[in-house]
Structures are given as C-alpha cells and as structure tokens.
Design a protein around this motif. Structure first.
Motif, mmCIF file in Angstrom:
data_model
loop_
_atom_site.group_PDB
_atom_site.id
_atom_site.type_symbol
_atom_site.label_atom_id
_atom_site.label_comp_id
_atom_site.label_asym_id
_atom_site.label_seq_id
_atom_site.Cartn_x
_atom_site.Cartn_y
_atom_site.Cartn_z
ATOM 1 N N ALA A 8 0.831 -1.212 0.000
ATOM 2 C CA ALA A 8 0.000 0.000 0.000
ATOM 3 C C ALA A 8 0.858 1.252 0.000
ATOM 4 O O ALA A 8 0.597 2.228 -0.712
ATOM 5 C CB ALA A 8 -0.930 -0.004 1.213
ATOM 6 N N ALA A 9 1.940 1.226 0.829
ATOM 7 C CA ALA A 9 2.836 2.386 0.890
ATOM 8 C C ALA A 9 3.523 2.619 -0.442
ATOM 9 O O ALA A 9 3.658 3.757 -0.917
ATOM 10 C CB ALA A 9 3.876 2.181 1.994
ATOM 11 N N SER A 10 3.963 1.535 -1.076
ATOM 12 C CA SER A 10 4.624 1.655 -2.384
ATOM 13 C C SER A 10 3.667 2.230 -3.419
ATOM 14 O O SER A 10 4.026 3.077 -4.234
ATOM 15 C CB SER A 10 5.134 0.279 -2.839
ATOM 16 N N SER A 11 2.426 1.766 -3.386
ATOM 17 C CA SER A 11 1.420 2.254 -4.332
ATOM 18 C C SER A 11 1.151 3.741 -4.127
ATOM 19 O O SER A 11 1.048 4.518 -5.076
ATOM 20 C CB SER A 11 0.124 1.452 -4.167
ATOM 21 N N THR A 12 1.062 4.161 -2.860
ATOM 22 C CA THR A 12 0.818 5.575 -2.537
ATOM 23 C C THR A 12 1.982 6.450 -2.998
ATOM 24 O O THR A 12 1.801 7.524 -3.573
ATOM 25 C CB THR A 12 0.615 5.753 -1.031
ATOM 26 N N THR A 13 3.207 5.965 -2.788
ATOM 27 C CA THR A 13 4.395 6.707 -3.202
ATOM 28 C C THR A 13 4.448 6.858 -4.717
ATOM 29 O O THR A 13 4.731 7.932 -5.249
ATOM 30 C CB THR A 13 5.672 5.994 -2.711
ATOM 31 N N ALA A 14 4.174 5.759 -5.427
ATOM 32 C CA ALA A 14 4.185 5.801 -6.895
ATOM 33 C C ALA A 14 3.137 6.776 -7.421
ATOM 34 O O ALA A 14 3.371 7.541 -8.359
ATOM 35 C CB ALA A 14 3.940 4.402 -7.463
ATOM 36 N N SER A 15 1.960 6.774 -6.803
ATOM 37 C CA SER A 15 0.891 7.677 -7.221
ATOM 38 C C SER A 15 1.285 9.134 -6.987
ATOM 39 O O SER A 15 1.037 10.008 -7.827
ATOM 40 C CB SER A 15 -0.390 7.352 -6.450
ATOM 41 N N ALA A 16 1.931 9.396 -5.830
ATOM 42 C CA ALA A 16 2.375 10.762 -5.521
ATOM 43 C C ALA A 16 3.414 11.242 -6.524
ATOM 44 O O ALA A 16 3.393 12.389 -6.982
ATOM 45 C CB ALA A 16 2.934 10.817 -4.103
ATOM 46 N N VAL A 17 4.338 10.341 -6.876
ATOM 47 C CA VAL A 17 5.375 10.682 -7.859
ATOM 48 C C VAL A 17 4.748 10.986 -9.212
ATOM 49 O O VAL A 17 5.114 11.956 -9.899
ATOM 50 C CB VAL A 17 6.397 9.538 -7.983
ATOM 51 N N GLN A 18 3.766 10.158 -9.618
ATOM 52 C CA GLN A 18 3.090 10.381 -10.904
ATOM 53 C C GLN A 18 2.332 11.711 -10.907
ATOM 54 O O GLN A 18 2.370 12.458 -11.883
ATOM 55 C CB GLN A 18 2.115 9.226 -11.175
ATOM 56 N N ASN A 19 1.660 11.987 -9.790
ATOM 57 C CA ASN A 19 0.916 13.250 -9.700
ATOM 58 C C ASN A 19 1.852 14.452 -9.767
ATOM 59 O O ASN A 19 1.571 15.460 -10.417
ATOM 60 C CB ASN A 19 0.100 13.294 -8.411
ATOM 61 N N GLN A 20 2.987 14.351 -9.079
ATOM 62 C CA GLN A 20 3.959 15.438 -9.091
ATOM 63 C C GLN A 20 4.538 15.642 -10.487
ATOM 64 O O GLN A 20 4.698 16.769 -10.956
ATOM 65 C CB GLN A 20 5.083 15.151 -8.093
ATOM 66 N N ALA A 21 4.842 14.518 -11.161
ATOM 67 C CA ALA A 21 5.379 14.599 -12.519
ATOM 68 C C ALA A 21 4.361 15.236 -13.467
ATOM 69 O O ALA A 21 4.705 16.071 -14.314
ATOM 70 C CB ALA A 21 5.767 13.211 -13.022
ATOM 71 N N ALA A 22 3.093 14.844 -13.299
ATOM 72 C CA ALA A 22 2.039 15.417 -14.148
ATOM 73 C C ALA A 22 1.886 16.905 -13.899
ATOM 74 O O ALA A 22 1.720 17.703 -14.833
ATOM 75 C CB ALA A 22 0.715 14.691 -13.894
ATOM 76 N N ALA A 23 1.953 17.298 -12.621
ATOM 77 C CA ALA A 23 1.833 18.720 -12.282
ATOM 78 C C ALA A 23 2.990 19.522 -12.854
ATOM 79 O O ALA A 23 2.815 20.627 -13.381
ATOM 80 C CB ALA A 23 1.781 18.882 -10.762
ATOM 81 N N GLN A 24 4.212 18.957 -12.771
ATOM 82 C CA GLN A 24 5.382 19.634 -13.312
ATOM 83 C C GLN A 24 5.299 19.755 -14.834
ATOM 84 O O GLN A 24 5.654 20.786 -15.414
ATOM 85 C CB GLN A 24 6.652 18.885 -12.912
ATOM 86 N N ALA A 25 4.808 18.689 -15.485
ATOM 87 C CA ALA A 25 4.656 18.719 -16.946
ATOM 88 C C ALA A 25 3.634 19.772 -17.362
ATOM 89 O O ALA A 25 3.840 20.511 -18.319
ATOM 90 C CB ALA A 25 4.227 17.340 -17.458
ATOM 91 N N LYS A 26 2.526 19.862 -16.604
ATOM 92 C CA LYS A 26 1.491 20.865 -16.911
ATOM 93 C C LYS A 26 2.038 22.278 -16.717
ATOM 94 O O LYS A 26 1.780 23.182 -17.528
ATOM 95 C CB LYS A 26 0.274 20.650 -16.018
#
Length: 237
Positions: free
Chosen positions: A46-64
C-alpha cells in the motif's frame, strides 16, 4: 474396588499433556507470526502504491506547469512580434505619407497634355489637364507649403483662373488651376493627399477640369512634364 493408577502412568500422561500444550503454543506463535508478516506485506504494498501515485501526480503537475509556461512564452513572443510588425507598418505608412506623391484628383480622364499646341494657349500647353466634374475634390500631390493662392492664376495671369501653388521639400512646385474654390492659405503646410480646393471652370477654360503643373519655381514659365514626373515617383497616371 477401585483401580490404582501407577505413578509411572501418571507421569507419562503429564508429559503428554505438556507436549500438547507446548505444541499448541508453538502453533499459535507460528500462526501469529504469519499474520504479522502478511500484514506487513500488505502495508508495504500500500505504501509503495501511494508513493508511486504521488510521484506520478507530481510529474504530471510539473509537466502541466512546463506546458503552461511554454504556452505563455509563445503567446508573449507572438504578441511582441505582432506589435513590432504593427509598429513597422505604421512607420512605413508614415514615411510613405511624407515621401510619396499622388494624383491631384480621383476618377479622372486625361485631356489636354503637356506641351500640346492649340488655339487655347498663346504658347504650348504648360501642364496636364484632368477632366473631372465641377466641384471635384483637389488634393495636394505631395506635402509642402502653400506659397500662392487666389484669382488671376494666383499671380500667374487670368488664364489660370483661381489657382494654388505648393512648394515641396525636394525643390519642386505643384500648381492647381481653374478652381471653383480655394480652401488653403499662403503659408499653410499641407500633407500628401490633403484637401486643398475644388475643381472648376474659371479662367481660360472650355469646361470643368483641373489644370495641373509641376514647376522648378513658383512662377509661370518653369513647368516640366507633370505626367512623366508623377510616373517617376511611382504614381499611375
């Protein structure tokens, strides 16, 4: 009569009971350990999944954010380019207004031409006639300063009727004659294409038209071919 239980048999039973209790306790410990291990694994996943999701969200925000910045930069560049083009066009138009020449009237028909001989003139024709209706607007063929106006050809003789003479910055003069009305005064500065008078039929004229001259001085007798001159300035006559 009751049976007697031997001490040896009793000790064996006690040993068996203790072994059973020990086995049960060991089994419970093993089961508990397995449960804890399973819970830890679930938490880690669960922790790994949450971390991966946070990283993806941050990457998407930076790309936007990067895309928005690029779009704003592109828009600013386009706006600056348009402003520069508009400024250049305005500058070009202003320069053209100062330097260009135009026809003194619109929608005309050329009639008597320069140096043409005929009974209408004591000498050859000194300008170019533009056949236009009475009251047609007459404009300055080029920017300059009005140096002569009025009847009697503005001092050049009654044959011209009402006339205007403009001095230009390039050392040439333009003359407009047979006018029905003069709308400028001596000393007035006019720009290319500015209204100066209305065409007419005054002076030695057989019908409404504008007599136009290009001169090397302000006075009669210094005229050159006005059509050739205007064409040399890029005017379609």
């Amino acid at each position: 009569m009751s049976k007697r239980v031997s001490p040896r048999h009793s000790r064996v039973s006690q040993l068996r009971m203790r072994a059973a209790v020990l086995a049960a306790g060991l089994g419970a410990s093993v089961a508990l350990g397995a449960g804890v291990a399973a819970a830890d694994t679930t938490l880690n996943v669960a922790a790994s999944s949450t971390t991966a999701s946070a990283v993806q969200n941050q990457a998407a925000a930076q790309a936007k954010a990067a895309a928005d910045t690029a779009a704003k930069t592109k828009k600013a560049a386009e706006t600056a380019k348009q402003a520069a083009a508009k400024k250049a066009a305005a500058k070009k138009a202003a320069a053209k207004k100062v330097t260009s020449w135009v026809d003194p009237v619109k929608k005309y028909k050329l009639s008597a031409s320069f140096n043409q001989a005929g009974g209408m003139w004591s000498h050859k024709h000194s300008g170019q006639d533009y056949a236009v209706p009475q009251g047609t607007e007459v404009v300055a063929a080029h920017g300059g300063t009005v140096v002569k106006t009025g009847g009697n050809g503005a001092g050049d003789g009654p044959a011209y009727g009402n006339a205007v003479v403009i001095k230009h910055g390039n050392g040439t003069y333009s003359q407009y004659a047979h006018l029905s009305r003069v709308d400028v005064r001596v000393g007035q500065v006019v720009s290319t294409g500015q209204h100066i008078a209305l065409s007419g039929n005054t002076g030695n004229s057989s019908g409404p038209h504008l007599h136009f001259e290009i001169r090397t001085t302000a006075n009669y007798g210094t005229a050159i071919d006005p059509v050739s001159f205007l064409r040399a300035q890029g005017v379609t006559v």
